[in-house]
Design an enzyme around this catalytic site. Structure first.
Site, mmCIF file in Angstrom:
data_model
loop_
_atom_site.group_PDB
_atom_site.id
_atom_site.type_symbol
_atom_site.label_atom_id
_atom_site.label_comp_id
_atom_site.label_asym_id
_atom_site.label_seq_id
_atom_site.Cartn_x
_atom_site.Cartn_y
_atom_site.Cartn_z
ATOM 1 N N LYS A 86 39.775 49.545 38.683
ATOM 2 C CA LYS A 86 40.941 49.647 39.788
ATOM 3 C C LYS A 86 41.480 48.290 40.067
ATOM 4 O O LYS A 86 40.861 47.436 40.185
ATOM 5 C CB LYS A 86 40.310 50.436 41.111
ATOM 6 C CG LYS A 86 41.573 50.707 42.016
ATOM 7 C CD LYS A 86 41.108 51.393 43.206
ATOM 8 C CE LYS A 86 42.165 51.914 44.087
ATOM 9 N NZ LYS A 86 43.029 52.540 43.365
ATOM 10 N N HIS A 91 35.871 51.368 44.998
ATOM 11 C CA HIS A 91 36.241 52.058 43.642
ATOM 12 C C HIS A 91 35.677 51.576 42.532
ATOM 13 O O HIS A 91 34.896 50.722 42.373
ATOM 14 C CB HIS A 91 37.873 52.119 43.785
ATOM 15 C CG HIS A 91 38.604 53.082 44.781
ATOM 16 N ND1 HIS A 91 38.662 52.431 45.883
ATOM 17 C CD2 HIS A 91 39.016 54.069 44.723
ATOM 18 C CE1 HIS A 91 39.651 53.209 46.616
ATOM 19 N NE2 HIS A 91 39.348 54.410 45.968
#
Length: 264
Positions: A158, A154
């Site tokens: 995150k 990600h």
């Protein structure tokens, strides 16, 4: 009659996309939108909040209660603290709630779902949820003869790791294999041999990656990989709106804890 949908967290990356999806969906209308206290969008028309060219006649507010009171169903993509406030408002007004908020392991959703309909999923993408069904089926076929590794990547902002989606894959596999869910992350300074029966996780963070997931079943002869790559966050927004419509049309009078697996 259109379904009245409220949005909590309308000024965030997901909130803006959800509003855009609601604007273009003929089955729904926006009942209200909440931004965090102090947001520059408070008091402005939601049209400007999503860079829409025309005013829509609804002002962005900081009042969660007001939006729950005026909505048939509410979509939440925020934080654990905000979700708790949403759950309390949902209980008060008996409003069905759809949430994609992650990092909420300490919240007992089943307690609230005994009184109101709640649909929660770590990932609202239809593609990811189709993959989840395929992963379950693969685990059933392959049984315990293969090591299982889950890799996810990600964007660099995150916070939770492994991702909620990766954890959902792991739980589904453990359930299919009828084993305890024991997530395992191998580190470079570990001398431990890979333990059989544990589900391995690998995590990468970088740039603006929306979300990549790979589930691997591996033995000494072969490796099976099941992959999903999210190209744009719109896929999550579209899934969330689909979930809200499903929850209202099918379960608005039936308390319970539902997921995107029920929707697709």
């Amino acid at each position: 009659m259109k379904i009245k949908v409220g949005v909590i967290g309308c000024s965030g990356r997901m909130g803006k996309r959800i509003l855009n999806e609601l604007i273009t969906n003929t089955q729904v209308e926006i009942a209200g939108a909440v931004a965090r206290l102090g947001s520059k969008y408070i008091g402005s028309d939601i049209g400007s909040a999503v860079y829409h060219s025309s005013n829509l006649g609804i002002k962005v507010t900081s009042s969660i209660s007001d939006v729950f009171e005026s909505s048939d169903v509410v979509i939440d993509f925020t934080t654990k603290e905000c979700m708790l406030a949403c759950l309390k408002a949902a209980m008060k007004f008996k409003t069905p709630l759809v949430s994609g908020t992650t990092g909420i392991e300490s919240i007992n959703l089943k307690k609230y779902a005994a009184k109101i309909p709640i649909l929660w999923s770590a990932n609202m993408s239809v593609g990811v949820n189709v993959l989840l069904k395929l992963v379950k089926k693969a685990a059933e076929f392959l049984d315990n003869e293969y090591d299982v590794e889950i890799w996810e990547m990600h964007h660099n902002l995150k916070k939770d790791s492994p991702s909620g989606t990766a954890m959902e894959f792991g739980k589904a596999i453990a359930n299919a294999l009828k084993v305890d869910f024991q997530p395992y992350q191998h580190s470079h300074n570990s001398s431990n041999i890979r333990e059989k029966g544990k589900i391995g996780f690998a995590v990468s963070r970088g740039g603006g990656v929306v979300g990549d997931h790979s589930v691997m079943f591996i033995n000494s002869d072969e490796r099976i990989e099941l992959n999903h790559k999210a190209i744009d966050r719109t896929t999550f927004a579209r899934g969330a709106v689909r979930a809200a419509i499903w929850l209202y049309e099918n379960k608005r009078e039936t308390p319970g804890l539902y997921s995107m697996q029920d929707v697709i």
